[in-house]
Design an enzyme around this catalytic site. Structure first.
Site, PDB file in Angstrom:
ATOM      1  N   ARG A   1      -5.846  -2.134   1.885  1.00 14.74           N
ATOM      2  CA  ARG A   1      -6.247  -2.006   3.110  1.00 14.74           C
ATOM      3  C   ARG A   1      -7.046  -0.857   3.575  1.00 14.74           C
ATOM      4  O   ARG A   1      -6.684   0.323   2.869  1.00 14.74           O
ATOM      5  CB  ARG A   1      -5.283  -2.102   4.263  1.00 14.74           C
ATOM      6  CG  ARG A   1      -5.651  -2.003   5.554  1.00 14.74           C
ATOM      7  CD  ARG A   1      -4.576  -2.125   6.659  1.00 14.74           C
ATOM      8  NE  ARG A   1      -3.604  -1.206   6.660  1.00 14.74           N
ATOM      9  CZ  ARG A   1      -3.707   0.150   7.258  1.00 14.74           C
ATOM     10  NH1 ARG A   1      -4.850   0.397   7.836  1.00 14.74           N
ATOM     11  NH2 ARG A   1      -2.790   1.015   7.145  1.00 14.74           N
TER      12      ARG A   1
ATOM     13  N   LEU B   1       4.051  10.174   7.735  1.00 21.23           N
ATOM     14  CA  LEU B   1       2.633  10.043   7.447  1.00 21.23           C
ATOM     15  C   LEU B   1       1.879  11.366   7.974  1.00 21.23           C
ATOM     16  O   LEU B   1       1.816  11.702   9.139  1.00 21.23           O
ATOM     17  CB  LEU B   1       2.092   8.819   8.184  1.00 21.23           C
ATOM     18  CG  LEU B   1       0.615   8.598   8.047  1.00 21.23           C
ATOM     19  CD1 LEU B   1       0.405   7.946   6.615  1.00 21.23           C
ATOM     20  CD2 LEU B   1       0.401   7.241   9.060  1.00 21.23           C
TER      21      LEU B   1
ATOM     22  N   GLN C   1       0.809  -1.060  -0.102  1.00 16.63           N
ATOM     23  CA  GLN C   1      -0.026  -0.085  -0.037  1.00 16.63           C
ATOM     24  C   GLN C   1       0.845   1.130  -0.056  1.00 16.63           C
ATOM     25  O   GLN C   1       1.705   1.583   1.000  1.00 16.63           O
ATOM     26  CB  GLN C   1      -1.063   0.021   1.165  1.00 16.63           C
ATOM     27  CG  GLN C   1      -1.885   1.402   0.850  1.00 16.63           C
ATOM     28  CD  GLN C   1      -2.795   1.144   2.159  1.00 16.63           C
ATOM     29  OE1 GLN C   1      -2.676   1.503   3.358  1.00 16.63           O
ATOM     30  NE2 GLN C   1      -4.067   0.912   1.756  1.00 16.63           N
TER      31      GLN C   1
ATOM     32  N   GLU D   1      -4.921   9.901   7.537  1.00 14.67           N
ATOM     33  CA  GLU D   1      -6.129   9.872   6.688  1.00 14.67           C
ATOM     34  C   GLU D   1      -7.220  10.874   7.259  1.00 14.67           C
ATOM     35  O   GLU D   1      -8.258  11.359   6.725  1.00 14.67           O
ATOM     36  CB  GLU D   1      -6.482   8.589   6.534  1.00 14.67           C
ATOM     37  CG  GLU D   1      -7.802   8.311   5.494  1.00 14.67           C
ATOM     38  CD  GLU D   1      -7.701   6.791   4.863  1.00 14.67           C
ATOM     39  OE1 GLU D   1      -6.967   6.587   4.080  1.00 14.67           O
ATOM     40  OE2 GLU D   1      -8.648   6.334   5.344  1.00 14.67           O
TER      41      GLU D   1
ATOM     42  N   ARG E   1      -7.774   3.828  -0.467  1.00 17.60           N
ATOM     43  CA  ARG E   1      -6.287   4.520  -0.469  1.00 17.60           C
ATOM     44  C   ARG E   1      -5.687   4.155  -1.972  1.00 17.60           C
ATOM     45  O   ARG E   1      -4.908   5.236  -2.372  1.00 17.60           O
ATOM     46  CB  ARG E   1      -5.359   3.853   0.580  1.00 17.60           C
ATOM     47  CG  ARG E   1      -5.783   4.526   1.929  1.00 17.60           C
ATOM     48  CD  ARG E   1      -4.803   3.991   2.950  1.00 17.60           C
ATOM     49  NE  ARG E   1      -5.111   4.552   4.290  1.00 17.60           N
ATOM     50  CZ  ARG E   1      -4.625   4.020   5.372  1.00 17.60           C
ATOM     51  NH1 ARG E   1      -3.821   3.328   5.250  1.00 17.60           N
ATOM     52  NH2 ARG E   1      -4.762   5.044   6.610  1.00 17.60           N
TER      53      ARG E   1
END
Lengths: 557, 295, 331
Positions: free
Chosen positions: A372, A239, A227, A242, A273
């Site tokens: 995922r 990161l 991913q 989200e 995603r």
């Protein structure tokens, strides 16, 4: 020699959940972890954990379907059903243990919207849910009888007549190797992020457990499903949760356009995603990016909400991109984030090797299939961590300990001595960087035959170089140089399984998108790809996807 | 320049030498002090009152700020702890809602803190309002050859975001600037921004004394002939309890501790007796005679 | 391991810096710490951690340090940079150097036993965390669903639960520097987390334990922990709240609690402090051993003219101050 009923490798969410479950069921449990438990990469999960609570009028079947559609129909539906059904009790359990979830006006658990789901069912602790849950679970481990071997590095599993009967681990503090006998071993050592460069993953995510299981002959499944998270910072791959999009942030291209309108008109920024990452990559490739990035715009959310729910990522933007999301859009791009694939397990965490279990990102049950959904990983770790712990704990009651002795450490001793004795050769750093760049060039969002074959031949060259790698630090005490070099060996094995799987899958599905085979081919490829090492060579087999209620459909957001 | 002088509790009680020296030095530096405005101002709470009730502490300080605002004069402090506690209170009361809540308690006295008062320590006032170059011009007896160790006092260096360090970065090394400006040499030692131990004096004397002996001996190791501090509470511990600390560590210390205005006063040529340098627990003769020997 | 020079960033200002690193080889004969300076090229976005990783990968593979997430969430890379505890991964080198000074000092964090180079023992730290019994304790079985709790109460917890156990506060705590037995800011802040949790029923027991010597009252309020915490946990503020809880719960018999009570009492009645009565009333006039200890100091002070008057004059308008105390019902 140490002796336990169950040994868990890894002290992240899955590992500690498994250890607690096994311990509560009466087993003598040890956790081996190469870092202090709270340093585990579970702490980097930000956005939240999904659960369908029926007393809210939500429905586990809706969650299951969202997950299965999100997986591009590669997920095993029986496993997804289990996860969706048990989600509610896991979340409530964590709350009872002290997790400080966000609350609504009535004091009940609050939710936020998250990618790929039609209903808001993501429970969260500000924007550091992973850290919050990890610390709570650690508190429980501290109060239990579980023995934790902190900063111990596993070098090999011990196999006796095709059964896993223990492992060899190095106490990093002294450099001494120890044989640890166990009736069952649960691998929960996380993902393989560092195989790619850049990645959102911590430096410790080197696929140790997956490689060890691979070397022990366990089946490794769906490793081509890598991913790429849509919103990572360019500078250090960090990161940006989200959750920002869950709270309403937009994605803009260089023309100020909310480009997701063209790719996923219904769910926009909250599409699955892989869909968002592909859309971003396309925008960038077609010249509508800025310095290889697109923009995450949260200004309209207002400072109060950002401070309450997105404080950590606001700080990340300031620290690592020089942009305060309250006043500026933050440049982001897709970055390697998670491996859907892993050690193949059933819904109780059993691998294809007797006595060997796996849970968490390390495992592939498969609940995430080809892609995922956000906030499903935290759930995966808790549900299957618990199930592995429970099952292993019951199973070992009927098992005798194997008769092994300290000589079982000799293989590792020799391997390490060989590395330390070598005086001329290359250090691990450049090999690792070359591996990371090759994987990021050819096995990222868009792939094709030529690229993947180049990766394969690159890997052969890297393995060759690794065979003469040197370790500059010849000491025993806390020799991180040695550890990194051993980890690189694990990473090369993991990369091999990814490349094999990617070349094998002749379609596009989920995160595996081939520009030369852009369509999903359910007729021929609705199946898992399992790579197993037999007699030193890797063999591929197919395993059908378990379908219960939901037939594959066209996947649109 | 005129300031509403806020002397704090200790300079009117256990450290009168600080009060006297301050008046003398301000006189010489052309700093006019209004001593009436703050006559009815309370203790800042010193962090201790804030333990019991932070809002009450903020209310008392808002009252002081309002009195300052009414006088139209900026407030001057001479104690690191007063300064720090006030700065922290001010920082909390930048929240309008909170400030309004605090102000309701002050309405009985017809006082209202409008958010403008900016209390500053004499140390900062010299650097910022007089300027270090103008200050140097007033020095008549440079402390040449003397090594002086700076000891800030926690409250005037932490937390840095409440103390305006971003806007006024010189505050971070203000004490060293003064030491050099008076012609002396800085005896830099690791504990200069650490804690003197005063807050735990009654609670854990052993630890408190260890801090005193650590810092004084460490400063001496760097060649310091004296230590200077802008905080009378630190002074009480470093000077007043130095004999106790010395006994505990089993070593003589004998390091004179000067209040900031005393150091400045010496360089301005003021008689040490007027600066009450004979009213310390640790004898300051050594530094005074060293000064007499300087050219 | 993003070695800085290899980042694909383009157009960034490069600079030469010296990382002066404290080193220690536990397997050497001398077993003494030493310093080693490394000159490396970094860019304007490089962090101290980037620099250290670059050294470890390209120059000297024996350099020992802990690090993992590179984004200030795992807590592995706490170290002292230019004398202050920070996370190496969010400390920019460009903020520390200038045209005149291109050197950065890197040392292991303080108050912890050294293992190797920048790696220290966290054993004592974890012992103290365990000592405060860091798990939710409930008297009754939990409800079917979640405990009902206000978002406000959860937000309060989130503030203190932001702690990533990096050890920066422990490193720079001025009390731990003189007294290893002090529980310390991290453990005390963690203890506050349970006292502030509406679901935890063990308040009384916790407060009782934390009230003991080396507990909440041994903090010297120096604010080092507040200053160095990379996550804004404010350990000292939490310790102050613990003291407030303890006094509210009736634990008034520690010197610390009496000190706070007496202090407030004096201000309430006089407006300003009186340093004669403060220690006397804190210990209690009839506490002969303590009065005997104070006597010589008091005498010396009196001889130097530093004794505050025994019969203190109230400041003008002190009635208003008394009124403010009564309004907020402090005493």
């Amino acid at each position: 020699m140490f002796d336990f009923d169950v040994i868990v490798m890894g002290a992240g969410l899955a590992g500690m959940r498994a250890a607690l479950a096994a311990s509560q069921n009466g087993s003598k449990v040890a956790v081996i972890t190469k870092v202090y438990p709270v340093r585990s990469h579970s702490n980097a999960a930000q956005g939240g954990i999904n659960a369908a609570l029926t007393d809210r009028g939500d429905n586990w079947e809706d969650h299951a379907f969202d997950t299965i559609k999100g997986s591009d129909y590669l997920a095993d539906q029986d496993a997804v059903e289990v996860m969706a059904k048990e989600a509610g009790s896991e979340v409530i359990n964590m709350e009872h243990m002290g997790a400080a979830f966000n609350r609504d006006d009535e004091g009940r658990l609050g939710v936020r919207a998250f990618g790929g789901q039609r209903e808001a069912r993501t429970f969260f602790v500000a924007d550091f849910t992973g850290q919050a849950l990890l610390h709570v679970l650690h508190e429980q481990v501290l109060s239990s009888g579980v023995q934790v071997f902190e900063e111990w590095f596993v070098t090999t599993l011990i196999m006796e007549e095709e059964r896993c009967v223990g492992l060899v681990a190095m106490d990093m503090r002294t450099g001494e190797l120890h044989v640890m006998r166990s009736k069952a071993v649960i691998i929960a050592s996380g993902g393989v992020g560092r195989v790619f460069e850049p990645s959102t993953n911590a430096l410790i995510c080197t696929g140790d457990g997956i490689a060890l299981a691979y070397r022990a002959g366990a089946g490794i499944m769906d490793m081509e499903m890598v991913q790429y998270h849509p919103t990572t910072l360019k500078n250090n791959g960090a990161l940006m949760s989200e959750a920002a999009r869950g709270e309403g942030a937009y994605l803009l291209n260089s023309e100020g356009e909310r480009f997701m309108e063209r790719y996923a008109p219904n769910m926009m920024e909250l599409a699955s995603r892989d869909v968002v990452s592909r859309s971003e990559q396309t925008e960038i490739n077609e010249g509508r990016g800025i310095d290889g990035c697109v923009l995450l715009d949260a200004r309209h959310l207002g400072e109060k909400l950002i401070n309450e729910r997105l404080l950590q990522i606001r700080q990340l933007g300031i620290d690592f991109a020089g942009k305060d999301m309250v006043t500026d859009p933050v440049p982001i791009r897709p970055g390697m984030h998670y491996i859907m694939g892993g050690i193949k397990t059933d819904i109780d965490g059993r691998t294809s090797v007797a006595g060997l279990y796996a849970a968490g990102e390390t495992a592939c049950v498969s609940v995430h299939g080809g892609n995922r959904l956000g906030a499903n990983s935290l759930l995966d770790t808790l549900v299957f961590g618990r199930r592995s712990g429970e099952h292993a704990s019951e199973w070992v009651k009927t098992q005798a300990s194997a008769s092994i002795n300290d000589n079982h450490a000799n293989v590792s001793l020799d391997e390490i001595q060989n590395l330390l004795d070598r005086d001329t050769g290359e250090m691990f750093g450049q090999i690792r960087l070359d591996l990371g760049q090759t994987m990021n060039n050819h096995l990222a969002v868009y792939r094709d035959q030529t690229g993947m074959e180049k990766a394969k031949s690159d890997l052969a060259g890297l393995k060759q170089r690794y065979s003469s790698v040197i370790v500059q630090d010849k000491n025993k005490i806390f020799n991180t140089n040695l550890i990194f070099t051993l980890e690189l060996g694990f990473m090369l094995d993991c990369a091999e399984t990814t490349i094999i799987g990617a070349l094998e899958r002749k379609e596009s599905r989920g995160a595996h998108t081939r520009t030369d085979m852009p369509d999903r081919d359910d007729k021929n490829w609705l199946k898992h790809i399992v790579v197993t090492q037999v007699g030193g060579k890797s063999e591929v087999e197919y395993v059908p996807v378990n379908i219960t209620k939901w037939q594959p459909q066209e996947r649109k957001y | 320049m005129k300031y509403a002088f806020y002397p704090g509790c200790v300079s009117k009680g256990a450290a009168p030498e600080l009060y006297g020296a301050t008046i003398e030095v301000c006189n010489r530096l052309g700093i006019e002090l209004d001593t009436k405005t703050m006559e009815g101002a309370s203790c800042t709470g010193s962090g201790v009152l804030q333990e019991k009730n932070e809002k009450l502490g903020d209310t008392l300080n808002a009252r002081t700020f309002a009195m300052g605002e009414n006088s139209g004069l900026p407030i001057m402090t001479i104690c690191s702890t007063c300064q720090g506690v006030m700065s922290q209170a001010k920082s909390r009361m930048t929240d309008l809602e909170y400030r309004e809540a605090v102000n309701t308690s002050l309405s009985d006295e017809n006082l209202e803190y409008k958010g403008q008062a900016e209390p500053r320590h004499l140390l900062w006032i010299i650097i910022e309002d007089i300027g270090i170059e103008k200050f140097k011009e007033k020095i008549v007896k440079p402390l040449t050859g003397l090594k002086i160790a700076p000891f800030y006092g926690c409250y005037i260096v932490r937390p840095s975001d409440a103390l305006g360090f971003d806007e006024n970065p010189d505050r971070k090394h203000s004490l060293e600037m003064i030491i050099e400006a008076v012609g002396a040499e800085v005896a830099d030692f690791p504990g200069k921004s650490a804690c003197c131990g005063f807050p735990i004096l009654t609670i854990n004397e052993k630890n408190s004394m260890k801090m005193v002996s650590n810092h004084t001996l460490s400063a001496k190791k760097e060649g310091a002939v004296a230590m200077v501090t802008p905080c009378p509470l630190c002074h009480l511990n470093l000077d007043g309890y130095q004999p106790t600390a010395s006994k505990q560590v089993g070593q003589p210390i004998d390091l004179p501790i000067l209040h900031l205005p005393q150091l400045i006063g010496l360089a301005l040529g003021i008689d040490p007796k007027i600066l009450k340098l004979n009213q310390h627990i640790v004898n300051t003769k050594s530094v005074v005679s060293a000064l007499a020997l300087t050219p | 391991m993003a070695a800085t020079g290899k980042k694909i960033l383009g157009n960034l200002q490069n600079m030469d810096v010296d990382l002066n690193i404290a080193r220690f080889d536990p397997e050497s004969d001398e077993k003494k710490p030493y310093r080693q300076e490394f000159n490396i090229e970094v860019d304007e976005t490089s962090t101290v951690l980037d620099g250290l990783i670059k050294i470890r990968e390209e120059v000297d593979g024996t350099l020992g340090l802990r690090c993992s997430c590179r984004s200030a969430i795992c807590g592995s890379c706490a170290m002292r940079v230019n004398g202050q505890a920070v996370l190496a991964c969010n400390t920019k080198i460009s903020d520390l150097v200038s045209d005149e000074n291109k050197s950065v000092n890197v040392e292991p964090i303080g108050n912890m036993k050294l293992i190797k180079d920048l790696i220290v023992e966290f054993d004592t730290h974890w012992q103290k965390i365990k000592a405060i019994e860091p798990w939710v304790k409930t008297d009754a079985p939990p409800p079917e669903a979640e405990y009902i709790a206000s978002n406000e109460s959860m937000m309060e917890l989130i503030g203190v639960m932001g702690c990533i156990q990096c050890g920066a506060c422990v490193s720079d705590c001025t009390v731990l520097a003189v007294d290893e037995s002090f529980l310390g800011p991290a453990a005390l802040a963690k203890a506050y987390r349970f006292l502030a949790d509406p679901r935890d029923d063990a308040n009384n027991q916790r407060l009782k334990d934390l009230n003991e010597p080396s507990g909440m009252w041994d903090c010297t309020r120096c604010m080092q922990c507040v200053e160095v915490c990379p996550k804004g946990v404010d350990p000292m503020g939490r310790i102050m709240k613990l003291r407030d809880f303890a006094m509210e719960a009736g634990y008034k018999n520690t010197t610390g609690a009496r000190h706070a009570e007496v202090f407030s009492d004096i201000i309430k009645n006089n407006g300003v402090l009186n340093e004669f009565w403060l220690p006397v009333k804190t210990f209690g006039m009839f506490n002969i051993p303590e009065m005997l200890k104070l006597a010589p100091i008091g005498l010396k002070a009196m001889m130097r003219g530093k004794m505050p008057p025994i019969f203190y004059e109230k400041i003008p308008g002190s009635k208003n101050i008394t009124k403010l105390f009564e309004k907020t019902k402090v005493l």
